[in-house]
Design a protein around this motif. Structure first.
Motif, PDB file in Angstrom:
ATOM      1  N   TRP A  64       0.870  -1.171   0.000  1.00  0.00           N
ATOM      2  CA  TRP A  64       0.000   0.000   0.000  1.00  0.00           C
ATOM      3  C   TRP A  64       0.904   1.217   0.000  1.00  0.00           C
ATOM      4  CZ3 TRP A  64      -1.385  -4.583   1.803  1.00  0.00           C
ATOM      5  CH2 TRP A  64      -2.717  -4.995   1.687  1.00  0.00           C
ATOM      6  N   ASN A  65       0.702   2.127  -0.937  1.00  0.00           N
ATOM      7  CA  ASN A  65       1.553   3.308  -1.095  1.00  0.00           C
ATOM      8  C   ASN A  65       0.879   4.563  -0.565  1.00  0.00           C
ATOM      9  OD1 ASN A  65       3.624   1.950  -2.626  1.00  0.00           O
ATOM     10  ND2 ASN A  65       2.201   1.928  -4.340  1.00  0.00           N
ATOM     11  N   SER A  66       1.676   5.414   0.106  1.00  0.00           N
ATOM     12  CA  SER A  66       1.153   6.722   0.480  1.00  0.00           C
ATOM     13  C   SER A  66       0.943   7.529  -0.803  1.00  0.00           C
ATOM     14  CB  SER A  66       2.114   7.434   1.432  1.00  0.00           C
ATOM     15  OG  SER A  66       3.330   7.730   0.786  1.00  0.00           O
ATOM     16  N   VAL A  67       0.263   8.640  -0.695  1.00  0.00           N
ATOM     17  CA  VAL A  67      -0.161   9.368  -1.890  1.00  0.00           C
ATOM     18  C   VAL A  67       0.948  10.115  -2.612  1.00  0.00           C
ATOM     19  CG1 VAL A  67      -2.533   9.605  -1.110  1.00  0.00           C
ATOM     20  CG2 VAL A  67      -0.890  11.395  -0.566  1.00  0.00           C
ATOM     21  N   GLU A  68       2.073  10.357  -1.962  1.00  0.00           N
ATOM     22  CA  GLU A  68       3.142  11.120  -2.594  1.00  0.00           C
ATOM     23  C   GLU A  68       3.719  10.394  -3.795  1.00  0.00           C
ATOM     24  OE1 GLU A  68       2.745  12.269   1.576  1.00  0.00           O
ATOM     25  OE2 GLU A  68       3.171  10.343   0.682  1.00  0.00           O
ATOM     26  N   ASN A  69       3.738  11.063  -4.913  1.00  0.00           N
ATOM     27  CA  ASN A  69       4.481  10.638  -6.103  1.00  0.00           C
ATOM     28  C   ASN A  69       4.079   9.296  -6.705  1.00  0.00           C
ATOM     29  OD1 ASN A  69       6.175  12.962  -5.829  1.00  0.00           O
ATOM     30  ND2 ASN A  69       7.324  11.865  -4.274  1.00  0.00           N
ATOM     31  N   THR A  70       2.883   8.828  -6.473  1.00  0.00           N
ATOM     32  CA  THR A  70       2.474   7.577  -7.108  1.00  0.00           C
ATOM     33  C   THR A  70       0.985   7.561  -7.410  1.00  0.00           C
ATOM     34  OG1 THR A  70       2.449   5.157  -6.942  1.00  0.00           O
ATOM     35  CG2 THR A  70       2.252   6.373  -4.883  1.00  0.00           C
ATOM     36  N   GLU A  71       0.676   7.046  -8.577  1.00  0.00           N
ATOM     37  CA  GLU A  71      -0.723   6.847  -8.984  1.00  0.00           C
ATOM     38  C   GLU A  71      -1.245   5.510  -8.479  1.00  0.00           C
ATOM     39  OE1 GLU A  71      -2.723   8.919 -10.899  1.00  0.00           O
ATOM     40  OE2 GLU A  71      -1.165  10.421 -10.606  1.00  0.00           O
ATOM     41  N   VAL A  72      -0.334   4.658  -7.994  1.00  0.00           N
ATOM     42  CA  VAL A  72      -0.689   3.305  -7.570  1.00  0.00           C
ATOM     43  C   VAL A  72      -1.009   3.310  -6.080  1.00  0.00           C
ATOM     44  CG1 VAL A  72       0.140   0.941  -7.316  1.00  0.00           C
ATOM     45  CG2 VAL A  72       0.724   2.254  -9.368  1.00  0.00           C
ATOM     46  N   GLU A  73      -2.222   2.882  -5.761  1.00  0.00           N
ATOM     47  CA  GLU A  73      -2.649   2.795  -4.362  1.00  0.00           C
ATOM     48  C   GLU A  73      -2.214   1.458  -3.759  1.00  0.00           C
ATOM     49  OE1 GLU A  73      -6.823   2.936  -1.810  1.00  0.00           O
ATOM     50  OE2 GLU A  73      -6.893   3.046  -3.985  1.00  0.00           O
ATOM     51  N   VAL A  74      -2.550   0.364  -4.442  1.00  0.00           N
ATOM     52  CA  VAL A  74      -2.232  -0.990  -3.970  1.00  0.00           C
ATOM     53  C   VAL A  74      -1.561  -1.749  -5.100  1.00  0.00           C
ATOM     54  CG1 VAL A  74      -3.178  -3.181  -3.113  1.00  0.00           C
ATOM     55  CG2 VAL A  74      -4.218  -1.012  -2.406  1.00  0.00           C
ATOM     56  N   TYR A  75      -0.496  -2.481  -4.771  1.00  0.00           N
ATOM     57  CA  TYR A  75       0.253  -3.263  -5.760  1.00  0.00           C
ATOM     58  C   TYR A  75       0.447  -4.655  -5.168  1.00  0.00           C
ATOM     59  CZ  TYR A  75       3.649  -4.048  -9.501  1.00  0.00           C
ATOM     60  OH  TYR A  75       4.300  -4.498 -10.625  1.00  0.00           O
ATOM     61  N   VAL A  76      -0.031  -5.688  -5.871  1.00  0.00           N
ATOM     62  CA  VAL A  76       0.065  -7.049  -5.364  1.00  0.00           C
ATOM     63  C   VAL A  76       0.863  -7.901  -6.347  1.00  0.00           C
ATOM     64  CG1 VAL A  76      -1.176  -9.016  -4.402  1.00  0.00           C
ATOM     65  CG2 VAL A  76      -2.268  -6.746  -4.413  1.00  0.00           C
ATOM     66  N   ASP A  77       1.962  -8.458  -5.863  1.00  0.00           N
ATOM     67  CA  ASP A  77       2.777  -9.387  -6.653  1.00  0.00           C
ATOM     68  C   ASP A  77       2.254 -10.795  -6.452  1.00  0.00           C
ATOM     69  OD1 ASP A  77       5.223  -7.930  -7.753  1.00  0.00           O
ATOM     70  OD2 ASP A  77       5.263  -7.302  -5.655  1.00  0.00           O
ATOM     71  N   VAL A  78       1.987 -11.502  -7.545  1.00  0.00           N
ATOM     72  CA  VAL A  78       1.673 -12.925  -7.469  1.00  0.00           C
ATOM     73  C   VAL A  78       3.008 -13.651  -7.332  1.00  0.00           C
ATOM     74  CG1 VAL A  78       0.706 -14.902  -8.692  1.00  0.00           C
ATOM     75  CG2 VAL A  78      -0.438 -12.666  -8.823  1.00  0.00           C
ATOM     76  N   THR A  79       3.111 -14.511  -6.324  1.00  0.00           N
ATOM     77  CA  THR A  79       4.364 -15.187  -6.002  1.00  0.00           C
ATOM     78  C   THR A  79       4.100 -16.661  -5.704  1.00  0.00           C
ATOM     79  OG1 THR A  79       4.194 -14.824  -3.605  1.00  0.00           O
ATOM     80  CG2 THR A  79       5.229 -13.066  -4.895  1.00  0.00           C
ATOM     81  N   ASP A  80       5.170 -17.391  -5.389  1.00  0.00           N
ATOM     82  CA  ASP A  80       4.967 -18.676  -4.739  1.00  0.00           C
ATOM     83  C   ASP A  80       4.627 -18.355  -3.282  1.00  0.00           C
ATOM     84  OD1 ASP A  80       7.432 -17.897  -3.655  1.00  0.00           O
ATOM     85  OD2 ASP A  80       8.365 -19.851  -3.956  1.00  0.00           O
ATOM     86  N   ARG A  81       4.522 -19.355  -2.417  1.00  0.00           N
ATOM     87  CA  ARG A  81       4.198 -19.075  -1.023  1.00  0.00           C
ATOM     88  C   ARG A  81       5.389 -18.387  -0.358  1.00  0.00           C
ATOM     89  NH1 ARG A  81       0.031 -20.523   1.263  1.00  0.00           N
ATOM     90  NH2 ARG A  81      -0.362 -22.363   0.020  1.00  0.00           N
ATOM     91  N   PRO A  82       5.218 -17.160   0.139  1.00  0.00           N
ATOM     92  CA  PRO A  82       6.329 -16.448   0.778  1.00  0.00           C
ATOM     93  C   PRO A  82       6.862 -17.206   1.995  1.00  0.00           C
ATOM     94  CG  PRO A  82       4.510 -14.948   0.338  1.00  0.00           C
ATOM     95  CD  PRO A  82       4.001 -16.336   0.100  1.00  0.00           C
ATOM     96  N   VAL A  83       8.162 -17.123   2.178  1.00  0.00           N
ATOM     97  CA  VAL A  83       8.831 -17.728   3.329  1.00  0.00           C
ATOM     98  C   VAL A  83       9.290 -16.591   4.235  1.00  0.00           C
ATOM     99  CG1 VAL A  83      10.794 -19.115   4.091  1.00  0.00           C
ATOM    100  CG2 VAL A  83       9.576 -19.723   1.968  1.00  0.00           C
ATOM    101  N   ARG A  84       8.854 -16.642   5.483  1.00  0.00           N
ATOM    102  CA  ARG A  84       9.156 -15.594   6.456  1.00  0.00           C
ATOM    103  C   ARG A  84      10.053 -16.167   7.540  1.00  0.00           C
ATOM    104  NH1 ARG A  84       7.216 -13.492  11.129  1.00  0.00           N
ATOM    105  NH2 ARG A  84       5.823 -15.248  11.438  1.00  0.00           N
ATOM    106  N   THR A  85      11.200 -15.528   7.737  1.00  0.00           N
ATOM    107  CA  THR A  85      12.092 -15.886   8.848  1.00  0.00           C
ATOM    108  C   THR A  85      12.334 -14.629   9.665  1.00  0.00           C
ATOM    109  OG1 THR A  85      14.186 -15.358   7.722  1.00  0.00           O
ATOM    110  CG2 THR A  85      13.263 -17.576   7.355  1.00  0.00           C
ATOM    111  N   SER A  86      13.103 -14.749  10.736  1.00  0.00           N
ATOM    112  CA  SER A  86      13.401 -13.577  11.558  1.00  0.00           C
ATOM    113  C   SER A  86      14.288 -12.580  10.818  1.00  0.00           C
ATOM    114  CB  SER A  86      14.074 -13.994  12.871  1.00  0.00           C
ATOM    115  OG  SER A  86      15.291 -14.659  12.596  1.00  0.00           O
ATOM    116  N   GLU A  87      14.991 -13.043   9.795  1.00  0.00           N
ATOM    117  CA  GLU A  87      15.929 -12.202   9.051  1.00  0.00           C
ATOM    118  C   GLU A  87      15.345 -11.578   7.792  1.00  0.00           C
ATOM    119  OE1 GLU A  87      19.120 -11.489  10.079  1.00  0.00           O
ATOM    120  OE2 GLU A  87      18.463 -12.510  11.906  1.00  0.00           O
ATOM    121  N   ARG A  88      14.428 -12.294   7.140  1.00  0.00           N
ATOM    122  CA  ARG A  88      13.955 -11.803   5.843  1.00  0.00           C
ATOM    123  C   ARG A  88      12.678 -12.504   5.402  1.00  0.00           C
ATOM    124  NH1 ARG A  88      19.018 -14.398   3.230  1.00  0.00           N
ATOM    125  NH2 ARG A  88      19.776 -12.386   3.834  1.00  0.00           N
TER     126      ARG A  88
END
Length: 164
Positions: A64-88
């Motif tokens: 979700w982007n703040s209004v400054e300098n962008t016409e895009v409100e929401v941008y969703v990347d289609v991915t594989d299942r994201p992997v979340r660790t404490s580092e990244r």
């Protein structure tokens, strides 16, 4: 946040701070001035604050982007299942993107790239089918402002902006 392309080729990466989690997943924020780097290319500086949702369930990552300098409100990347660790956070970007513009219109982007990469990277048939199904579901959710694409994402963004 680290995205790759199929087969491990480097794609976009950028720093983000953990904000918290809710029923939809884990939220992260990046401030105006954040460098986004694609592979070995020079970084691109983003001149607006944004928040990112890594979903508890699903094969996508949304911003979700703040209004400054962008016409895009929401941008969703289609991915594989994201992997979340404490580092990244890591995910394979499968090209298709669902975008809601500030005027409320919603578009599916990069279908041509998706078709090209199916051949170039050898996407398995099940990944192709899953990416297309995910894109269809996201198009409806984003257009209809079904949560988290209604008030929830906007609230996380507002809280992040207010906190900084």
């Amino acid at each position: 946040m680290r995205y790759t392309k199929w087969g491990g080729k480097g794609h976009w990466r950028f720093p983000a701070e953990a904000l918290g989690n809710d029923e939809f997943g884990w939220w992260y924020g990046s401030r105006a001035g954040t460098p986004l780097r694609r592979g070995a290319e020079e970084p691109v500086i983003v001149w607006h604050d944004f928040v990112v949702l890594v979903p508890a369930a699903g094969r996508w990552i949304a911003s979700w982007n703040s209004v400054e300098n962008t016409e895009v409100e929401v941008y969703v990347d289609v991915t594989d299942r994201p992997v979340r660790t404490s580092e990244r956070i890591e995910a394979v970007d499968l090209d298709l993107d669902v975008v809601r513009f500030r005027d409320g219109s919603v578009r599916l982007l990069d279908e041509d790239e998706f078709e090209e990469h199916q051949v170039l990277y050898g996407y398995p048939a099940e990944e192709i089918a899953q990416a297309l199904a995910t894109a269809d579901e996201l198009m409806a959710m984003v257009a209809e402002r079904r949560e988290p694409f209604g008030r929830v994402g906007d609230a996380w963004l507002a809280g992040f902006i207010a906190g900084g």
